[in-house]
Design a protein around this motif. Structure first.
Motif, PDB file in Angstrom:
ATOM      1  N   SER A  45      -0.253  -3.123  -4.724  1.00  0.00           N
ATOM      2  CA  SER A  45      -0.263  -2.697  -3.322  1.00  0.00           C
ATOM      3  C   SER A  45       1.059  -3.009  -2.643  1.00  0.00           C
ATOM      4  O   SER A  45       1.596  -2.176  -1.908  1.00  0.00           O
ATOM      5  CB  SER A  45      -1.414  -3.358  -2.564  1.00  0.00           C
ATOM      6  N   ILE A  46       1.609  -4.180  -2.864  1.00  0.00           N
ATOM      7  CA  ILE A  46       2.865  -4.544  -2.207  1.00  0.00           C
ATOM      8  C   ILE A  46       4.010  -3.691  -2.757  1.00  0.00           C
ATOM      9  O   ILE A  46       4.883  -3.257  -2.008  1.00  0.00           O
ATOM     10  CB  ILE A  46       3.160  -6.063  -2.284  1.00  0.00           C
ATOM     11  N   GLN A  47       3.997  -3.403  -4.063  1.00  0.00           N
ATOM     12  CA  GLN A  47       5.040  -2.552  -4.660  1.00  0.00           C
ATOM     13  C   GLN A  47       4.960  -1.134  -4.121  1.00  0.00           C
ATOM     14  O   GLN A  47       5.979  -0.479  -3.935  1.00  0.00           O
ATOM     15  CB  GLN A  47       4.936  -2.558  -6.187  1.00  0.00           C
ATOM     16  N   ALA A  48       3.739  -0.660  -3.858  1.00  0.00           N
ATOM     17  CA  ALA A  48       3.545   0.692  -3.344  1.00  0.00           C
ATOM     18  C   ALA A  48       3.698   0.753  -1.817  1.00  0.00           C
ATOM     19  O   ALA A  48       3.509   1.814  -1.230  1.00  0.00           O
ATOM     20  CB  ALA A  48       2.161   1.212  -3.749  1.00  0.00           C
ATOM     21  N   LYS A  49       4.026  -0.372  -1.229  1.00  0.00           N
ATOM     22  CA  LYS A  49       4.182  -0.478   0.229  1.00  0.00           C
ATOM     23  C   LYS A  49       2.883  -0.157   0.969  1.00  0.00           C
ATOM     24  O   LYS A  49       2.897   0.329   2.089  1.00  0.00           O
ATOM     25  CB  LYS A  49       5.336   0.379   0.726  1.00  0.00           C
ATOM     26  N   GLU A  50       1.774  -0.451   0.306  1.00  0.00           N
ATOM     27  CA  GLU A  50       0.447  -0.328   0.919  1.00  0.00           C
ATOM     28  C   GLU A  50       0.107  -1.696   1.505  1.00  0.00           C
ATOM     29  O   GLU A  50      -0.682  -2.464   0.956  1.00  0.00           O
ATOM     30  CB  GLU A  50      -0.576   0.112  -0.124  1.00  0.00           C
ATOM     31  N   TYR A  51       0.757  -2.008   2.631  1.00  0.00           N
ATOM     32  CA  TYR A  51       0.714  -3.357   3.183  1.00  0.00           C
ATOM     33  C   TYR A  51      -0.677  -3.781   3.631  1.00  0.00           C
ATOM     34  O   TYR A  51      -1.050  -4.950   3.460  1.00  0.00           O
ATOM     35  CB  TYR A  51       1.729  -3.486   4.319  1.00  0.00           C
ATOM     36  N   GLY A  52      -1.454  -2.865   4.173  1.00  0.00           N
ATOM     37  CA  GLY A  52      -2.817  -3.203   4.586  1.00  0.00           C
ATOM     38  C   GLY A  52      -3.659  -3.645   3.406  1.00  0.00           C
ATOM     39  O   GLY A  52      -4.386  -4.644   3.485  1.00  0.00           O
ATOM     40  N   ASN A  53      -3.566  -2.901   2.300  1.00  0.00           N
ATOM     41  CA  ASN A  53      -4.321  -3.265   1.092  1.00  0.00           C
ATOM     42  C   ASN A  53      -3.827  -4.587   0.515  1.00  0.00           C
ATOM     43  O   ASN A  53      -4.627  -5.418   0.076  1.00  0.00           O
ATOM     44  CB  ASN A  53      -4.218  -2.168   0.030  1.00  0.00           C
ATOM     45  N   ALA A  54      -2.517  -4.771   0.500  1.00  0.00           N
ATOM     46  CA  ALA A  54      -1.952  -6.020  -0.020  1.00  0.00           C
ATOM     47  C   ALA A  54      -2.459  -7.202   0.804  1.00  0.00           C
ATOM     48  O   ALA A  54      -2.861  -8.235   0.251  1.00  0.00           O
ATOM     49  CB  ALA A  54      -0.425  -5.963  -0.002  1.00  0.00           C
ATOM     50  N   LEU A  55      -2.456  -7.040   2.138  1.00  0.00           N
ATOM     51  CA  LEU A  55      -2.926  -8.117   3.009  1.00  0.00           C
ATOM     52  C   LEU A  55      -4.409  -8.399   2.813  1.00  0.00           C
ATOM     53  O   LEU A  55      -4.821  -9.560   2.772  1.00  0.00           O
ATOM     54  CB  LEU A  55      -2.657  -7.771   4.478  1.00  0.00           C
ATOM     55  N   LYS A  56      -5.196  -7.351   2.682  1.00  0.00           N
ATOM     56  CA  LYS A  56      -6.641  -7.528   2.501  1.00  0.00           C
ATOM     57  C   LYS A  56      -6.918  -8.377   1.256  1.00  0.00           C
ATOM     58  O   LYS A  56      -7.691  -9.337   1.307  1.00  0.00           O
ATOM     59  CB  LYS A  56      -7.328  -6.164   2.390  1.00  0.00           C
ATOM     60  N   THR A  57      -6.262  -8.029   0.152  1.00  0.00           N
ATOM     61  CA  THR A  57      -6.482  -8.763  -1.097  1.00  0.00           C
ATOM     62  C   THR A  57      -5.908 -10.167  -1.013  1.00  0.00           C
ATOM     63  O   THR A  57      -6.568 -11.147  -1.382  1.00  0.00           O
ATOM     64  CB  THR A  57      -5.866  -8.004  -2.283  1.00  0.00           C
TER      65      THR A  57
END
Length: 191
Positions: A59-71
Motif C-alpha cells: 500500500s505504501i509503495q502504491a501510494k495508497e496512504y489510506g490503506n497503508a494507515l489502516k493496516t
C-alpha cells in the motif's frame, strides 16, 4: 520462571501503561523496557502478521496512504512497539499533510530504534545489539545502510546466544559482520 496467568496479567498491565505514557508523549519512557514489556505481554504482537506486513508495504509503495494507515494503525493497536508500522504511519501521514501525526510516529519509531542501538555496536559478541526478534535484526541492518540478503548463523551458548548476520556493505563492497544478542527469544543453552 514460567509465565503464569498472574505474571501475564502483570506484564499486560505494564505494557498497557507504557502504551499510555508513549501515546501522551511522556519523555521519560524507557523504550528498551517498553520493548521488553511487549515481549512478555500476552496482548502485544511486536512484529505483526506476515500478510499485514505485505499489505502495508504494498500500500505504501502504491501510494495508497489510506490503506497503508489502516493496516499500520491496526498493527500498532496489536503491538505498539512495531517499528515498521510506525515508520509507515509517519510516511503516510506526511504524504497526507498531517505533520503532527507524522512527527508522532516518526518520534516513536526513532525512540524504539535508539533503544536497540544503545545496547551496543554489533561489532562483537560482547557489544551485540539486544533484540526481541529477528525482525529487529533486519530493521537494524537497514538503519545501518546494510541492505541485501545477509547470511545468518545462530551461535548458541552460555552465558548468551547470538545471531551473526553477514552482509556486503554497499558503500565499500566489503563483508560486514553484525552480532545480535538473542537471549530474549532464544534462551542461552549449555555447550
Amino acid at each position: 520462571m514460567p509465565l503464569t496467568a498472574a505474571t501475564t496479567d502483570e506484564s499486560d498491565t505494564s505494557y498497557r501503561e507504557f502504551v499510555r505514557r508513549a501515546t501522551v508523549g511522556d519523555p521519560s519512557v524507557d523504550f528498551r523496557a517498553f520493548r521488553l514489556a511487549c515481549l512478555k505481554a500476552g496482548s502485544c504482537d511486536p512484529r505483526g502478521e506476515s500478510k499485514d506486513l505485505v499489505s502495508m508495504r504494498r500500500s505504501i509503495q502504491a501510494k495508497e496512504y489510506g490503506n497503508a494507515l489502516k493496516t499500520a494503525e491496526a498493527m500498532i493497536g496489536r503491538g505498539f512497539v512495531n517499528i515498521e508500522a510506525h515508520m509507515i504511519c509517519s510516511q503516510a501521514y506526511e504524504a497526507k499533510n498531517n505533520s503532527e501525526k507524522a512527527k508522532f510516529h516518526h518520534d516513536i519509531a526513532m525512540s524504539l530504534i535508539r533503544s536497540i542501538l544503545a545496547t551496543g555496536d554489533g561489532k562483537t559478541k560482547e557489544t551485540a545489539f539486544e533484540v526481541i526478534g529477528t525482525f529487529e535484526e533486519y530493521l537494524i541492518l537497514r538503519v545501518l545502510g546494510l541492505a541485501g540478503f545477509p547470511s545468518q548463523s545462530v551461535i548458541p551458548g552460555k552465558p548468551h546466544s547470538y545471531d551473526l548476520l553477514e552482509v556486503s556493505d554497499p558503500r565499500t563492497g566489503q563483508k560486514v559482520s553484525v552480532f545480535f544478542n538473542i537471549d530474549l527469544f532464544f534462551p542461552p543453552r549449555g555447550l
